[in-house]
Design a protein around this motif. Structure first.
Motif, PDB file in Angstrom:
ATOM      1  N   THR A   1       0.775  -1.238   0.000  1.00 39.56           N
ATOM      2  CA  THR A   1       0.000   0.000   0.000  1.00 39.56           C
ATOM      3  C   THR A   1       0.802   1.282   0.000  1.00 39.56           C
ATOM      4  OG1 THR A   1      -0.100  -0.107   2.420  1.00 39.56           O
ATOM      5  CG2 THR A   1      -1.939  -1.086   1.200  1.00 39.56           C
ATOM      6  N   ASP A   2       1.956   1.333   0.648  1.00 43.00           N
ATOM      7  CA  ASP A   2       2.597   2.603   0.949  1.00 43.00           C
ATOM      8  C   ASP A   2       3.494   3.090  -0.195  1.00 43.00           C
ATOM      9  OD1 ASP A   2       1.345   1.914   3.303  1.00 43.00           O
ATOM     10  OD2 ASP A   2       2.946   2.673   4.576  1.00 43.00           O
ATOM     11  N   VAL A   3       3.748   4.414  -0.192  1.00 46.94           N
ATOM     12  CA  VAL A   3       4.572   5.041  -1.225  1.00 46.94           C
ATOM     13  C   VAL A   3       5.522   6.023  -0.556  1.00 46.94           C
ATOM     14  CG1 VAL A   3       4.591   6.383  -3.360  1.00 46.94           C
ATOM     15  CG2 VAL A   3       2.646   4.881  -2.863  1.00 46.94           C
ATOM     16  N   ILE A   4       6.774   6.026  -1.002  1.00 46.18           N
ATOM     17  CA  ILE A   4       7.770   6.986  -0.536  1.00 46.18           C
ATOM     18  C   ILE A   4       7.973   8.039  -1.611  1.00 46.18           C
ATOM     19  CG2 ILE A   4      10.182   7.322   0.137  1.00 46.18           C
ATOM     20  CD1 ILE A   4      10.148   4.454   1.222  1.00 46.18           C
ATOM     21  N   ALA A   5       7.889   9.307  -1.211  1.00 45.56           N
ATOM     22  CA  ALA A   5       8.114  10.436  -2.108  1.00 45.56           C
ATOM     23  C   ALA A   5       9.127  11.372  -1.465  1.00 45.56           C
ATOM     24  CB  ALA A   5       6.796  11.144  -2.399  1.00 45.56           C
ATOM     25  N   PHE A   6       9.338  12.538  -2.084  1.00 50.64           N
ATOM     26  CA  PHE A   6      10.430  13.413  -1.655  1.00 50.64           C
ATOM     27  C   PHE A   6       9.943  14.823  -1.369  1.00 50.64           C
ATOM     28  CE2 PHE A   6      12.380   9.892  -3.678  1.00 50.64           C
ATOM     29  CZ  PHE A   6      13.576   9.696  -2.988  1.00 50.64           C
ATOM     30  N   SER A   7      10.569  15.449  -0.396  1.00 51.83           N
ATOM     31  CA  SER A   7      10.284  16.849  -0.120  1.00 51.83           C
ATOM     32  C   SER A   7      10.589  17.668  -1.366  1.00 51.83           C
ATOM     33  CB  SER A   7      11.133  17.348   1.053  1.00 51.83           C
ATOM     34  OG  SER A   7      12.516  17.240   0.743  1.00 51.83           O
ATOM     35  N   GLY A   8       9.740  18.648  -1.621  1.00 52.35           N
ATOM     36  CA  GLY A   8       9.929  19.484  -2.802  1.00 52.35           C
ATOM     37  C   GLY A   8       9.369  18.894  -4.074  1.00 52.35           C
ATOM     38  N   GLY A   9       9.008  17.615  -4.055  1.00 55.77           N
ATOM     39  CA  GLY A   9       8.465  16.989  -5.247  1.00 55.77           C
ATOM     40  C   GLY A   9       7.061  17.492  -5.548  1.00 55.77           C
ATOM     41  N   PHE A  10       6.702  17.492  -6.814  1.00 53.14           N
ATOM     42  CA  PHE A  10       5.334  17.832  -7.218  1.00 53.14           C
ATOM     43  C   PHE A  10       4.816  16.731  -8.127  1.00 53.14           C
ATOM     44  CE2 PHE A  10       2.163  19.553 -10.081  1.00 53.14           C
ATOM     45  CZ  PHE A  10       1.289  20.156  -9.190  1.00 53.14           C
ATOM     46  N   HIS A  11       3.613  16.212  -7.782  1.00 56.00           N
ATOM     47  CA  HIS A  11       3.052  15.107  -8.554  1.00 56.00           C
ATOM     48  C   HIS A  11       1.601  15.342  -8.965  1.00 56.00           C
ATOM     49  CE1 HIS A  11       6.679  12.828  -7.743  1.00 56.00           C
ATOM     50  NE2 HIS A  11       6.565  13.149  -6.472  1.00 56.00           N
ATOM     51  N   GLY A  12       1.007  16.482  -8.592  1.00 54.53           N
ATOM     52  CA  GLY A  12      -0.348  16.775  -9.029  1.00 54.53           C
ATOM     53  C   GLY A  12      -1.184  17.396  -7.932  1.00 54.53           C
ATOM     54  N   ARG A  13      -2.465  17.677  -8.287  1.00 53.79           N
ATOM     55  CA  ARG A  13      -3.358  18.361  -7.355  1.00 53.79           C
ATOM     56  C   ARG A  13      -4.578  17.531  -6.958  1.00 53.79           C
ATOM     57  NH1 ARG A  13      -1.406  22.666 -10.552  1.00 53.79           N
ATOM     58  NH2 ARG A  13      -0.705  24.476  -9.366  1.00 53.79           N
ATOM     59  N   THR A  14      -4.695  16.296  -7.411  1.00 52.39           N
ATOM     60  CA  THR A  14      -5.741  15.430  -6.876  1.00 52.39           C
ATOM     61  C   THR A  14      -5.365  15.062  -5.440  1.00 52.39           C
ATOM     62  OG1 THR A  14      -4.638  13.458  -7.725  1.00 52.39           O
ATOM     63  CG2 THR A  14      -6.286  14.497  -9.156  1.00 52.39           C
ATOM     64  N   LEU A  15      -6.259  14.415  -4.720  1.00 53.97           N
ATOM     65  CA  LEU A  15      -5.986  14.168  -3.309  1.00 53.97           C
ATOM     66  C   LEU A  15      -4.768  13.257  -3.123  1.00 53.97           C
ATOM     67  CD1 LEU A  15      -7.235  15.254  -0.748  1.00 53.97           C
ATOM     68  CD2 LEU A  15      -8.553  13.152  -0.531  1.00 53.97           C
ATOM     69  N   MET A  16      -4.682  12.178  -3.893  1.00 55.06           N
ATOM     70  CA  MET A  16      -3.536  11.276  -3.751  1.00 55.06           C
ATOM     71  C   MET A  16      -2.249  11.960  -4.200  1.00 55.06           C
ATOM     72  SD  MET A  16      -2.430   8.419  -2.704  1.00 55.06           S
ATOM     73  CE  MET A  16      -0.914   7.495  -2.799  1.00 55.06           C
ATOM     74  N   THR A  17      -2.304  12.666  -5.329  1.00 56.14           N
ATOM     75  CA  THR A  17      -1.074  13.295  -5.808  1.00 56.14           C
ATOM     76  C   THR A  17      -0.689  14.497  -4.951  1.00 56.14           C
ATOM     77  OG1 THR A  17      -2.312  14.571  -7.463  1.00 56.14           O
ATOM     78  CG2 THR A  17      -1.357  12.473  -8.168  1.00 56.14           C
ATOM     79  N   SER A  18      -1.670  15.149  -4.322  1.00 55.73           N
ATOM     80  CA  SER A  18      -1.334  16.192  -3.349  1.00 55.73           C
ATOM     81  C   SER A  18      -0.609  15.588  -2.152  1.00 55.73           C
ATOM     82  CB  SER A  18      -2.600  16.905  -2.873  1.00 55.73           C
ATOM     83  OG  SER A  18      -3.172  17.681  -3.901  1.00 55.73           O
ATOM     84  N   ALA A  19      -1.033  14.400  -1.737  1.00 58.74           N
ATOM     85  CA  ALA A  19      -0.348  13.714  -0.644  1.00 58.74           C
ATOM     86  C   ALA A  19       1.097  13.410  -1.014  1.00 58.74           C
ATOM     87  CB  ALA A  19      -1.089  12.434  -0.279  1.00 58.74           C
TER      88      ALA A  19
END
Length: 427
Positions: free
Chosen positions: A129-147
């Protein structure tokens, strides 16, 4: 009242403030790297619709392909009646995939959709289930991509709890004191304190951060992420929404590192200004979702697919990868020259591969203290000069240059002169 002002008043009355626009000017016409507003003012476009127009406004080959598709059909929904342009584009994308082995692709409409579906595919493949992302990253404005996006304001502010299972680690930016070792230590700490690797479906990273400030991901970091993902059975996702299709001097930004991802998210310059996105991935991973689990009513629209096929032809025929490297070298050289001057607002940290170039506006020369107010002045002065610029970065002091790769040398030189004047007037 000017036409721009009239349109601005209509906009304010009809559209909520949550949708912000960088400038109070309204487009009426555009051609390659130039744009004209409602009052007849001409601008050189160094924004490219936020990295969407690598092949420029209204490229003749793209328009020709779109017109031919318009004469045939505009929509059937691929899930109901499929069509050849979708299949042909996925075939082309599979051949371009920045990894060895069989590849499959699926198309959507926006970058956020692509990222959302890459996460779904990774979860289906790993049963995690889990995902690791990075500070400063941008992936979108939907709820999941905002997360997934590593910035609070404005992307998460007032929107309540974000989806669970998303973890952030620092992105290495040496000028702000964060190294690759710091990032890897944070991942190690995350695995020991917060989430075990067996629960992590994916790691997602931009090969060059876009909204985060055009900071390239060091090859050392990407290599370490590949080793971690291989050891722990985690899917590595390269978010190429902004870096893809020639901007960095290679088809995909991650190709500079020699590291192979498992999934690649694409959008922006894929279709030359038409809404289209997708996921390219290793076939075994892409086959994980059940039939019907992926798709969308407008996903892979035939007009956008026709445009994208033409874009891929233009990239090859006009040698835009080479062009990106040449443009980038010219721009970086000019910026380095400006940075040594003492009659402009201080700038520094010129960076970026290919034509994905940025620099920081600083409080003083030779230091790293950001100057966000000065950055705003530069952008407004540029608009007065007839040049469209965009800011980005965690400190709102980075100016990114996203001129079309098809810009002429004459217009590039004119645009850089306007930029120099803006930097001088913003002191």
């Amino acid at each position: 009242m000017s036409d721009n002002a009239l349109l601005q008043s209509r906009r304010a009355a009809a559209i909520p403030r949550g949708l912000a626009s960088a400038f109070p000017v309204f487009a009426t016409r555009a051609d390659n790297s130039q744009l004209w507003d409602a009052d007849g003012n001409r601008f050189i476009d160094f924004a490219g619709g936020i990295a969407v127009l690598n092949t420029g406004h209204r490229h003749p080959a793209v328009l020709k392909a779109v017109q031919a598709q318009l004469a045939a059909y505009t929509h059937t929904a691929f899930q109901v009646i499929p069509y050849e342009p979708y299949v042909a584009l996925c075939e082309r994308l599979g051949k371009l995939a920045p990894f060895k082995g069989d590849a499959k692709s699926i198309l959507f409409s926006t970058g956020a959709e692509a990222v959302e579906n890459a996460v779904k595919i990774a979860r289906a493949h790993t049963r995690r289930t889990d995902v690791i992302a990075f500070s400063g990253g941008f992936h979108g404005r939907t709820l999941m991509t905002s997360a997934l996006t590593g910035k609070i304001a404005p992307y998460k502010k007032k929107f309540g709890p974000m989806p669970a299972g998303v973890w952030h680690v620092p992105f290495p930016v040496p000028q702000y004191g964060t190294s690759v070792a710091d990032t890897l230590n944070a991942i190690d700490h995350l695995f020991r304190a917060d989430v075990e690797p067996a629960n992590v479906a994916a790691v997602i990273i931009e090969p060059v951060q876009g909204e985060g400030g055009f900071h390239p991901a060091p090859a050392e970091l990407l290599a370490a992420l590949r080793r971690i993902c291989d050891a722990e059975g985690i899917v590595l996702i390269a978010d190429e929404v902004q870096t893809g299709f020639g901007r960095t001097g290679k088809m995909f930004g991650i190709e500079h590192s020699g590291i192979e991802p498992d999934l690649v998210t694409i959008a922006k310059s894929l279709a030359g200004g038409f809404p289209l996105s997708g996921v390219i991935g290793r076939s075994a991973i892409m086959e994980a979702p059940e039939p019907g689990g992926l798709g969308g009513t407008y996903a892979g629209n035939p007009i956008a697919c026709a445009a994208a096929l033409a874009v891929l032809d233009v990239i090859v025929e006009e040698k835009l990868l080479d062009r990106a490297n040449r443009l980038g070298a010219l721009v970086r050289d000019e910026l380095q020259h400006i940075a040594r001057r003492n009659d402009t607002i201080p700038i520094g940290f010129v960076r970026g591969p290919g034509a994905m170039v940025a620099f920081d506006v600083l409080k003083s020369g030779g230091a790293a203290e950001p100057d966000p107010d000065g950055t705003k002045r530069v952008i407004q002065e540029a608009l007065k000069q007839g040049l469209i610029l965009l800011a980005c970065g965690a400190h709102a002091n980075t100016i990114r240059l996203l001129m079309p790769l098809t810009i002429s040398d004459t217009l590039l030189i004119e645009g850089l002169a306007k930029l120099q004047n803006a930097l001088a007037n913003a002191r």
